[in-house]
Every structure is written in structure tokens, then in C-alpha cells.
Design a protein around this motif. Structure first.
Motif, PDB file in Angstrom:
ATOM      1  N   VAL A  64       0.864  -1.181   0.000  1.00 34.76           N
ATOM      2  CA  VAL A  64       0.000   0.000   0.000  1.00 34.76           C
ATOM      3  C   VAL A  64       0.895   1.223   0.000  1.00 34.76           C
ATOM      4  O   VAL A  64       1.897   1.269   0.710  1.00 34.76           O
ATOM      5  N   THR A  65       0.539   2.205  -0.833  1.00 37.03           N
ATOM      6  CA  THR A  65       1.267   3.465  -0.887  1.00 37.03           C
ATOM      7  C   THR A  65       0.330   4.592  -0.511  1.00 37.03           C
ATOM      8  O   THR A  65      -0.866   4.551  -0.824  1.00 37.03           O
ATOM      9  N   LEU A  66       0.854   5.587   0.147  1.00 36.35           N
ATOM     10  CA  LEU A  66       0.059   6.718   0.607  1.00 36.35           C
ATOM     11  C   LEU A  66       0.690   8.012   0.127  1.00 36.35           C
ATOM     12  O   LEU A  66       1.890   8.241   0.346  1.00 36.35           O
ATOM     13  N   ASN A  67      -0.094   8.847  -0.517  1.00 31.99           N
ATOM     14  CA  ASN A  67       0.331  10.178  -0.933  1.00 31.99           C
ATOM     15  C   ASN A  67      -0.531  11.177  -0.176  1.00 31.99           C
ATOM     16  O   ASN A  67      -1.666  11.464  -0.561  1.00 31.99           O
ATOM     17  N   LYS A  68       0.012  11.692   0.917  1.00 29.12           N
ATOM     18  CA  LYS A  68      -0.770  12.591   1.763  1.00 29.12           C
ATOM     19  C   LYS A  68      -1.049  13.920   1.093  1.00 29.12           C
ATOM     20  O   LYS A  68      -2.095  14.529   1.302  1.00 29.12           O
ATOM     21  N   THR A  69      -0.113  14.366   0.273  1.00 32.55           N
ATOM     22  CA  THR A  69      -0.300  15.659  -0.398  1.00 32.55           C
ATOM     23  C   THR A  69      -1.483  15.596  -1.356  1.00 32.55           C
ATOM     24  O   THR A  69      -2.335  16.484  -1.379  1.00 32.55           O
ATOM     25  N   ALA A  70      -1.512  14.520  -2.120  1.00 32.04           N
ATOM     26  CA  ALA A  70      -2.578  14.345  -3.100  1.00 32.04           C
ATOM     27  C   ALA A  70      -3.822  13.702  -2.496  1.00 32.04           C
ATOM     28  O   ALA A  70      -4.855  13.599  -3.164  1.00 32.04           O
ATOM     29  N   LYS A  71      -3.714  13.240  -1.267  1.00 26.55           N
ATOM     30  CA  LYS A  71      -4.832  12.602  -0.562  1.00 26.55           C
ATOM     31  C   LYS A  71      -5.350  11.384  -1.302  1.00 26.55           C
ATOM     32  O   LYS A  71      -6.545  11.274  -1.625  1.00 26.55           O
ATOM     33  N   HIS A  72      -4.417  10.493  -1.616  1.00 31.34           N
ATOM     34  CA  HIS A  72      -4.842   9.217  -2.168  1.00 31.34           C
ATOM     35  C   HIS A  72      -3.908   8.115  -1.713  1.00 31.34           C
ATOM     36  O   HIS A  72      -2.751   8.361  -1.330  1.00 31.34           O
ATOM     37  N   PHE A  73      -4.429   6.907  -1.684  1.00 26.57           N
ATOM     38  CA  PHE A  73      -3.635   5.741  -1.337  1.00 26.57           C
ATOM     39  C   PHE A  73      -4.042   4.586  -2.238  1.00 26.57           C
ATOM     40  O   PHE A  73      -5.179   4.546  -2.728  1.00 26.57           O
ATOM     41  N   SER A  74      -3.115   3.707  -2.495  1.00 21.13           N
ATOM     42  CA  SER A  74      -3.342   2.645  -3.472  1.00 21.13           C
ATOM     43  C   SER A  74      -2.906   1.292  -2.935  1.00 21.13           C
ATOM     44  O   SER A  74      -1.946   1.193  -2.170  1.00 21.13           O
ATOM     45  N   LEU A  75      -3.625   0.289  -3.384  1.00 16.24           N
ATOM     46  CA  LEU A  75      -3.282  -1.111  -3.094  1.00 16.24           C
ATOM     47  C   LEU A  75      -2.643  -1.691  -4.342  1.00 16.24           C
ATOM     48  O   LEU A  75      -3.192  -1.577  -5.436  1.00 16.24           O
ATOM     49  N   HIS A  76      -1.488  -2.309  -4.164  1.00 19.68           N
ATOM     50  CA  HIS A  76      -0.767  -2.916  -5.276  1.00 19.68           C
ATOM     51  C   HIS A  76      -0.640  -4.418  -4.997  1.00 19.68           C
ATOM     52  O   HIS A  76      -0.150  -4.808  -3.925  1.00 19.68           O
ATOM     53  N   ILE A  77      -1.061  -5.216  -5.950  1.00 25.31           N
ATOM     54  CA  ILE A  77      -0.901  -6.666  -5.844  1.00 25.31           C
ATOM     55  C   ILE A  77      -0.064  -7.113  -7.026  1.00 25.31           C
ATOM     56  O   ILE A  77      -0.427  -6.872  -8.186  1.00 25.31           O
ATOM     57  N   THR A  78       1.076  -7.720  -6.750  1.00 22.74           N
ATOM     58  CA  THR A  78       1.961  -8.194  -7.820  1.00 22.74           C
ATOM     59  C   THR A  78       1.794  -9.701  -8.008  1.00 22.74           C
ATOM     60  O   THR A  78       1.321 -10.405  -7.112  1.00 22.74           O
ATOM     61  N   GLU A  79       2.188 -10.172  -9.189  1.00 17.30           N
ATOM     62  CA  GLU A  79       2.140 -11.604  -9.513  1.00 17.30           C
ATOM     63  C   GLU A  79       0.794 -12.213  -9.104  1.00 17.30           C
ATOM     64  O   GLU A  79       0.727 -13.184  -8.343  1.00 17.30           O
ATOM     65  N   THR A  80      -0.273 -11.625  -9.608  1.00 18.13           N
ATOM     66  CA  THR A  80      -1.613 -12.026  -9.171  1.00 18.13           C
ATOM     67  C   THR A  80      -1.873 -13.507  -9.390  1.00 18.13           C
ATOM     68  O   THR A  80      -1.389 -14.114 -10.371  1.00 18.13           O
ATOM     69  N   GLN A  81      -2.652 -14.063  -8.474  1.00 19.93           N
ATOM     70  CA  GLN A  81      -2.997 -15.480  -8.497  1.00 19.93           C
ATOM     71  C   GLN A  81      -4.523 -15.619  -8.415  1.00 19.93           C
ATOM     72  O   GLN A  81      -5.208 -14.682  -7.987  1.00 19.93           O
TER      73      GLN A  81
END
Lengths: 113, 117
Positions: A64-81
Motif C-alpha cells: 500500500v502506498t500513501l500520498n498525503k499531499t494528493a490525498k490518495h492511497f493505493s493497493l498494489h498486488i503483484t504476480e496475481t494469483q
């Protein structure tokens, strides 16, 4: 009050590829951002969370990444199964609340074999 | 240990009847939440308990909905004079006392699927 928007509503990716789900929020003082996974017919379960003093957090194939300035956060899933297929919900704990989470509408992730 | 349990797992009722849904939180969890999830939709917050008190009832959709919690443990959600639009899965969650950030993971029960005919 806090408003949380989650995109996309549905995401289809090829097995082995990466998936990214994004949530935006409105209250810049919000300080806790969890992600829950709900498999079909099952209950939501916490998979990862991040607090506002951290920019990124990883747990194996999930980050999970958080960008407080832009007020957004993202979930990243790699090598999906195939077992990653589920509905994913983001949530935000607004400032001034010790308990309440404001939930996104959910993203249905489909992993294509 | 035991997780959050809910009963019944399924409930079919006729329009206009009252229903009671039960939630048993994890032992020691002081916070308890009720949510409603319509088919394919997100989580709609209904009510929150801290101990036996309900500081936030803002999510209850109408005065037909009420909830109580006794002994800081079991909670019941009551829907009076059920309507077809009440059909949904009702989820209960509990969490341990908050730490410095005041928030802890919410552990969900399996839900009660309510169908109003």
C-alpha cells in the motif's frame, strides 16, 4: 465530513500481472488507511493497513502506498494469483474519530487464467 | 480463539414482520459495529457500540431499526415492520480497545442474510 472514492469498480487482470486499486479521500488530517478483502460469500478481512506517518508498506505480494499531499492511497498486488479474486475495500479513519471508518464502495478484482 | 459469530445465518421473513439479528463479538472486544451490505454493494455503516453505549447511531436508516448491547458483549439488531428494501446481508464486526491511534482491526462475523418477501 470525510468522503472516500474508490476506483475502479471492477478490475480484470491476467494471472501473473499486477493490479492497482486507488482510493482518494477528502480530509487531509485522516491518519489510518486499511484495506479489506472480501472473497465471494465470505466476510471482509484486513489484509494490509498504513498510517499517515508512513509512505509505503509491503507484505509479500501486497503493498500500500500513501500520498498525503494528493490525498490518495493505493493497493498494489503483484504476480496475481486466482486466489486474489475478491472484492477489495479501502477505508479511512477520519480525524476526530477513534472508531469510525469511512469505506470505499469496493473493487471487484477478477484474475483471468 | 473463537471469532465473531452471528445468528441466524439466514432469515426469510414476510413484509411487515419484526426480526432480531444477533452478534457475539470476540471476547474482550469493547467496540462493536453493525453494517449492512446489499448484493454487490459496499459496506453501509449502521451503528457503533463502545461497551454498552452507542455513541453513534447516525447510520440507522430509519426509526424501524434499533440495536442494543448488554453486558458489553452480545448485541441485537432489531428491524421492525420489515420492508423489501431491508433485504441484505447484515454484518457485525468487533475490535479491541484502541491504542494510540485509537483504531484497531475490525473482525467481521459471517453475516446474516435477510430476505424480506
Amino acid at each position: 465530513g470525510e468522503n472516500v472514492e474508490q476506483h475502479p469498480s471492477t478490475l480484470s487482470v491476467q494471472e501473473g500481472d499486477s493490479a492497482v486499486i486507488k482510493c482518494t479521500y477528502s480530509d487531509s488530517a485522516s491518519n489510518y488507511f486499511p484495506w479489506y478483502k472480501q472473497e465471494l460469500g465470505k466476510r471482509p478481512q484486513l489484509i494490509i493497513d498504513i498510517r499517515s506517518n508512513v509512505g509505503e508498506k509491503k507484505d509479500q505480494r501486497i503493498a500500500v502506498t500513501l500520498n498525503k499531499t494528493a490525498k490518495h492511497f493505493s493497493l498494489h498486488i503483484t504476480e496475481t494469483q486466482p486466489e486474489d479474486s475478491a472484492v477489495y475495500f479501502c477505508a479511512v479513519k477520519p480525524t476526530g474519530s477513534n472508531y469510525q471508518l469511512i469505506w470505499g464502495a469496493g473493487t471487484k478484482l477478477i484474475i483471468k487464467p | 480463539g473463537a471469532g465473531v459469530s452471528q445468528s441466524p445465518s439466514n432469515k426469510v421473513t414476510e413484509k411487515g414482520k419484526d426480526v432480531e439479528l444477533r452478534c457475539d463479538p470476540i471476547s474482550g472486544h469493547t467496540a462493536l459495529y453493525w453494517y449492512r451490505q446489499s448484493l454487490g454493494q459496499g459496506l453501509e455503516f449502521l451503528i457503533y457500540f463502545q461497551g454498552n453505549s452507542a455513541p453513534d447511531k447516525s447510520g440507522l436508516p430509519s426509526d424501524r431499526f434499533s440495536a442494543e448491547r448488554t453486558g458489553g458483549s452480545v448485541s441485537t439488531l432489531t428491524i421492525q415492520r420489515t420492508q423489501q428494501e431491508d433485504s441484505a446481508v447484515y454484518l457485525c464486526a468487533s475490535s479491541a480497545p484502541g491504542g494510540g491511534s485509537g483504531v484497531r482491526e475490525q473482525y467481521f462475523g459471517p453475516g446474516t442474510r435477510l430476505t424480506v418477501t
